[in-house]
Design a protein around this motif. Structure first.
Motif, PDB file in Angstrom:
ATOM      1  N   ASP A  73      42.954  90.668 -46.553  1.00  0.00           N
ATOM      2  CA  ASP A  73      41.748  89.868 -46.782  1.00  0.00           C
ATOM      3  C   ASP A  73      41.485  88.916 -45.622  1.00  0.00           C
ATOM      4  N   SER A 116      31.481  93.650 -48.999  1.00  0.00           N
ATOM      5  CA  SER A 116      32.751  94.345 -48.766  1.00  0.00           C
ATOM      6  C   SER A 116      33.931  93.390 -48.936  1.00  0.00           C
ATOM      7  N   PHE A 175      34.477  92.770 -52.776  1.00  0.00           N
ATOM      8  CA  PHE A 175      35.195  93.859 -53.431  1.00  0.00           C
ATOM      9  C   PHE A 175      36.654  93.932 -52.972  1.00  0.00           C
ATOM     10  N   ALA A 176      36.924  93.529 -51.726  1.00  0.00           N
ATOM     11  CA  ALA A 176      38.313  93.473 -51.258  1.00  0.00           C
ATOM     12  C   ALA A 176      39.097  92.434 -52.044  1.00  0.00           C
ATOM     13  N   TYR A 188      38.996  98.325 -53.640  1.00  0.00           N
ATOM     14  CA  TYR A 188      39.151  98.630 -52.219  1.00  0.00           C
ATOM     15  C   TYR A 188      38.331  99.849 -51.798  1.00  0.00           C
ATOM     16  N   SER A 233      34.874  98.430 -51.436  1.00  0.00           N
ATOM     17  CA  SER A 233      34.880  97.604 -50.226  1.00  0.00           C
ATOM     18  C   SER A 233      34.762  98.477 -48.980  1.00  0.00           C
TER      19      SER A 233
END
Length: 270
Positions: free
Chosen positions: A76, A106, A109-110, A143, A146
């Motif tokens: 992250d 992105s 969502f990560a 992921y 993402s």
């Protein structure tokens, strides 16, 4: 330049990938070598191959939690570093609102994937089976989504900055990951739901190890920032926006500004 490059943003995904791969190997070797492929009580009666989470629910649970947390936190940080470096002209900057939105989505969502992985390692499959499965889905979906949005961002960046070949390279690496992992995730889910647990376990290990290469793909994105540390070597947002406008108007993106091309494109041609 080399000395400065030894301590740089590109090390974030390297650390993340090493911790992740090391954790997986540690769990697998412990199960094979130390326990001689023991059959845990929480495994199915016909299961011969342990899931990652089966081993992670054993006495190696602290390793599973620590490895998952360190991996995702550093990944992250790599996401955040990429966004910050583009904002400050250390990497090819985003020139449209759409690109910036895609980058932020992105990252969101990560973070969702991060929460999923850390929580599934805490709520182990032995004591919290249903919660564990929910968090596993959250991890994979987070992921994957993402990666989809970052591929979309890089696709747009590549259209407006065709002279920077590294953007296309990164895009193809990540889109390959998305396709491969999506197919494998479908196979994993199908075999898991049909009670073919041994096959599902094998695919889970494959998916996990491939995730290592996705993490390493961010080295490709962050490495060029080594050469743009001096303020004079950074990208001009105004110039990039002008080039993007020319591209949107249908003009050639090969650019006639030879000086700009020579000064900026070459630092991306590794």
């Amino acid at each position: 330049m080399a000395a400065r490059g030894l301590i740089s943003y590109w090390m974030l995904p390297v650390i993340s990938s090493l911790v992740w791969c090391g954790m997986l190997l540690g769990l697998l070797l412990y199960w094979v070598v130390d326990t001689h492929t023991t059959h845990y009580s929480w495994m199915g009666s016909n299961d011969q191959i342990a899931y990652i989470s089966d081993i992670g629910a054993s006495k190696l649970k602290p390793l599973f939690i620590a490895g998952s947390a360190v991996t995702t936190v550093f990944l992250d940080l790599a996401f955040a570093a990429e966004r910050w470096l583009r904002h400050n002209g250390r990497l090819v900057p985003n020139t449209t609102v759409k690109e910036k939105v895609l980058a932020i989505v992105s990252i969101v969502f990560a973070v969702v994937g991060t929460a999923g992985l850390i929580l599934l390692s805490i709520f182990d499959t032995h004591h919290h089976h249903k919660a564990h499965d929910i968090f596993l889905l959250l991890f994979i979906a987070g992921y994957l989504l993402s990666a989809v949005f970052i591929c979309w961002e890089y696709y747009d960046l590549g259209i407006y900055n065709r002279q920077h070949r590294i953007l296309r390279t990164s895009f193809f690496i990540k889109v390959t990951f998305v396709i491969v992992e999506f197919v494998l995730a479908i196979v994993f889910a199908a075999t898991n739901w049909s009670n073919n647990d041994n096959v599902a376990a094998v695919f889970e290990w494959i998916i996990a190890f491939i995730f290592t290469f996705y993490i390493l793909s961010f080295v490709v994105d962050l490495l060029p920032a080594i050469r743009t540390k001096p303020v004079t070597a950074r990208f001009s947002k105004a110039h990039e926006m002008e080039m993007a406008n020319h591209s949107q108007d249908g003009n050639s993106v090969s650019y006639n500004n030879d000086q700009y091309h020579n000064q900026n494109a070459n630092r991306y041609d590794f």
